[in-house]
Design an enzyme around this catalytic site. Sequence first.
Site, mmCIF file in Angstrom:
data_model
loop_
_atom_site.group_PDB
_atom_site.id
_atom_site.type_symbol
_atom_site.label_atom_id
_atom_site.label_comp_id
_atom_site.label_asym_id
_atom_site.label_seq_id
_atom_site.Cartn_x
_atom_site.Cartn_y
_atom_site.Cartn_z
ATOM 1 N N ASN A 9 0.818 -1.152 0.035
ATOM 2 C CA ASN A 9 -0.034 -0.004 0.114
ATOM 3 C C ASN A 9 0.965 1.060 -0.034
ATOM 4 O O ASN A 9 1.719 1.477 0.801
ATOM 5 C CB ASN A 9 -0.857 -0.020 1.297
ATOM 6 C CG ASN A 9 -1.722 1.066 1.246
ATOM 7 O OD1 ASN A 9 -1.408 2.334 1.026
ATOM 8 N ND2 ASN A 9 -3.013 0.880 1.535
ATOM 9 N N HIS A 12 0.998 6.208 1.615
ATOM 10 C CA HIS A 12 1.776 7.100 2.621
ATOM 11 C C HIS A 12 2.848 7.876 1.950
ATOM 12 O O HIS A 12 3.556 8.884 2.441
ATOM 13 C CB HIS A 12 2.428 6.349 3.778
ATOM 14 C CG HIS A 12 1.445 6.117 4.727
ATOM 15 N ND1 HIS A 12 0.535 6.942 5.423
ATOM 16 C CD2 HIS A 12 0.723 4.686 5.041
ATOM 17 C CE1 HIS A 12 -0.253 6.226 6.148
ATOM 18 N NE2 HIS A 12 -0.201 5.027 5.832
ATOM 19 N N HIS A 45 -5.666 3.512 -1.769
ATOM 20 C CA HIS A 45 -6.850 3.876 -1.386
ATOM 21 C C HIS A 45 -7.281 5.344 -1.667
ATOM 22 O O HIS A 45 -6.588 6.448 -1.434
ATOM 23 C CB HIS A 45 -6.782 3.759 0.299
ATOM 24 C CG HIS A 45 -8.212 4.159 0.626
ATOM 25 N ND1 HIS A 45 -8.654 4.081 2.315
ATOM 26 C CD2 HIS A 45 -9.398 4.403 0.477
ATOM 27 C CE1 HIS A 45 -9.690 4.121 2.666
ATOM 28 N NE2 HIS A 45 -10.531 4.615 1.124
ATOM 29 N N ARG A 47 -9.350 7.893 -1.246
ATOM 30 C CA ARG A 47 -10.555 8.543 -0.323
ATOM 31 C C ARG A 47 -11.261 9.518 -1.073
ATOM 32 O O ARG A 47 -10.846 10.330 -1.889
ATOM 33 C CB ARG A 47 -9.775 8.800 0.887
ATOM 34 C CG ARG A 47 -9.030 7.988 1.435
ATOM 35 C CD ARG A 47 -8.196 8.349 2.828
ATOM 36 N NE ARG A 47 -9.393 8.516 3.815
ATOM 37 C CZ ARG A 47 -9.599 7.886 4.974
ATOM 38 N NH1 ARG A 47 -9.020 6.670 4.974
ATOM 39 N NH2 ARG A 47 -10.629 8.039 5.873
ATOM 40 N N ARG A 51 -7.246 12.833 0.374
ATOM 41 C CA ARG A 51 -6.314 13.446 1.232
ATOM 42 C C ARG A 51 -5.010 12.782 0.859
ATOM 43 O O ARG A 51 -3.823 13.317 1.346
ATOM 44 C CB ARG A 51 -6.547 13.049 2.613
ATOM 45 C CG ARG A 51 -6.144 11.482 3.076
ATOM 46 C CD ARG A 51 -6.610 11.450 4.574
ATOM 47 N NE ARG A 51 -7.947 11.508 5.110
ATOM 48 C CZ ARG A 51 -8.429 11.082 6.170
ATOM 49 N NH1 ARG A 51 -7.570 10.340 7.026
ATOM 50 N NH2 ARG A 51 -9.316 11.430 6.707
ATOM 51 N N GLU A 72 -8.751 0.345 -2.968
ATOM 52 C CA GLU A 72 -9.483 0.288 -1.840
ATOM 53 C C GLU A 72 -10.438 1.395 -1.920
ATOM 54 O O GLU A 72 -10.051 2.718 -2.404
ATOM 55 C CB GLU A 72 -8.466 0.607 -0.452
ATOM 56 C CG GLU A 72 -7.730 -0.408 -0.096
ATOM 57 C CD GLU A 72 -6.891 -0.279 1.056
ATOM 58 O OE1 GLU A 72 -7.163 0.899 1.848
ATOM 59 O OE2 GLU A 72 -6.077 -1.001 1.341
ATOM 60 N N THR A 103 -8.055 3.618 8.271
ATOM 61 C CA THR A 103 -9.013 2.982 8.215
ATOM 62 C C THR A 103 -9.395 2.234 9.704
ATOM 63 O O THR A 103 -8.620 1.382 9.830
ATOM 64 C CB THR A 103 -9.501 1.865 7.267
ATOM 65 O OG1 THR A 103 -8.717 2.577 5.886
ATOM 66 C CG2 THR A 103 -10.538 1.201 7.158
ATOM 67 N N GLU A 153 -10.870 -9.204 3.212
ATOM 68 C CA GLU A 153 -9.739 -9.045 4.040
ATOM 69 C C GLU A 153 -10.028 -8.974 5.291
ATOM 70 O O GLU A 153 -10.908 -7.904 5.695
ATOM 71 C CB GLU A 153 -9.110 -7.804 3.211
ATOM 72 C CG GLU A 153 -7.686 -7.258 3.974
ATOM 73 C CD GLU A 153 -6.876 -6.167 3.327
ATOM 74 O OE1 GLU A 153 -7.249 -5.847 2.014
ATOM 75 O OE2 GLU A 153 -6.343 -5.442 3.887
ATOM 76 N N HIS A 193 -3.409 -4.525 7.754
ATOM 77 C CA HIS A 193 -3.587 -3.215 8.708
ATOM 78 C C HIS A 193 -2.556 -3.653 9.872
ATOM 79 O O HIS A 193 -2.953 -4.601 10.714
ATOM 80 C CB HIS A 193 -5.103 -3.154 9.144
ATOM 81 C CG HIS A 193 -5.384 -1.792 9.444
ATOM 82 N ND1 HIS A 193 -4.845 -0.869 10.343
ATOM 83 C CD2 HIS A 193 -5.764 -0.461 8.495
ATOM 84 C CE1 HIS A 193 -4.924 0.338 10.248
ATOM 85 N NE2 HIS A 193 -5.825 0.593 9.261
HETATM 86 N N1 PXP Z 1 -6.102 -3.179 4.038
HETATM 87 C C1 PXP Z 1 -6.564 -1.951 4.099
HETATM 88 C C2 PXP Z 1 -8.209 -2.517 3.722
HETATM 89 C C3 PXP Z 1 -6.554 -0.779 4.613
HETATM 90 O O1 PXP Z 1 -7.488 0.091 4.620
HETATM 91 C C4 PXP Z 1 -5.202 -0.352 4.996
HETATM 92 C C5 PXP Z 1 -4.918 1.044 5.325
HETATM 93 O O2 PXP Z 1 -5.092 1.737 4.350
HETATM 94 C C6 PXP Z 1 -4.030 -1.511 4.831
HETATM 95 C C7 PXP Z 1 -4.445 -2.703 4.578
HETATM 96 C C8 PXP Z 1 -2.603 -1.245 5.377
HETATM 97 O O3 PXP Z 1 -2.524 -0.979 6.534
HETATM 98 P P1 PXP Z 1 -0.963 -0.334 7.037
HETATM 99 O O4 PXP Z 1 -0.963 1.005 6.330
HETATM 100 O O5 PXP Z 1 -1.343 -0.263 8.581
HETATM 101 O O6 PXP Z 1 -0.273 -1.418 6.707
#
Ligand code: PXP
Length: 245
Positions: A9, A12, A45, A47, A51, A72, A103, A153, A193
């Site tokens: 992901n 960031h 994602h 959003r 953001r 996402e 999330t 998930e 997550h």
């Molecule tokens: N899976 C989903 C559905 C999420 O919303 C997120 C956070 O955007 C992640 C995985 C990744 O989480 P993390 O950034 O804590 O690794």
Amino acid sequence: MQDTRLGVNIDHVATLRQARGTTYPDPVAAAVMAELGGADQITIHLREDRRHIQDRDLRIIRETLQTRLNLEMAPTKEMSKIAYQYKPDMATLVPEKREELTTEGGLDVAMHRDTIKETVRFLKDGDIKVSLFIDPDIDQVRAAHKVGADAVELHTGTFCDAKSQAIRDAEFERLLNAAKTCSKIGLPVFAGHGLNLNNIAPVAAIREITEFNIGHSIIAHAVFVGLERAVREMKTAIVEARRQG
Ligand code: PXP
């Protein structure tokens, strides 16, 4: 043979860019570096408040990606139309609140059954596979199956953030039971997550889970070791945990 996917992901990277309104660091470049490090999938994602990831990022990443795209999104009409246009390999429906940092919990599928069912059907009509991000709860697994999801998930946040061994053990049991229920009913099961190099091993050892979506810890580690290496280290940790588990 590889029996698991690592989805990286890269939200960031976009967060850092948006913090200054610059054109760097570019998540498009991050997707390339993550793939070079062994990512099997890129997760972003988009959003509703934009953001971090922007529509432009989605468009270029879709055009240039060598692996799979997991989008996402909130289960809304606006997002569904965007998904329809860009055809990600998977759409993961997540709950979205404007005031949250990230999330915070899984979708309550039973509670929002009609909206979710309609979104799942709309996306599937557009040949998009749909995963639902849910808490590791058997009722949610069953509800996800009922609305026609292609996969779920499991939210690993509570396990990852557990402040005591007792909570950690209980949360692990919930993950294991939810994953086994998915497997029994033939529903592919993923996890994500809060996963990092210190907590990935037990979760990666759950054989039923075939995909891990990981963002924050990889991007944070990349600040020190570079993104390609940070992705490779996570991939190795997952493969190693499965070999031993
Ligand atoms: N899976 C989903 C559905 C999420 O919303 C997120 C956070 O955007 C992640 C995985 C990744 O989480 P993390 O950034 O804590 O690794």
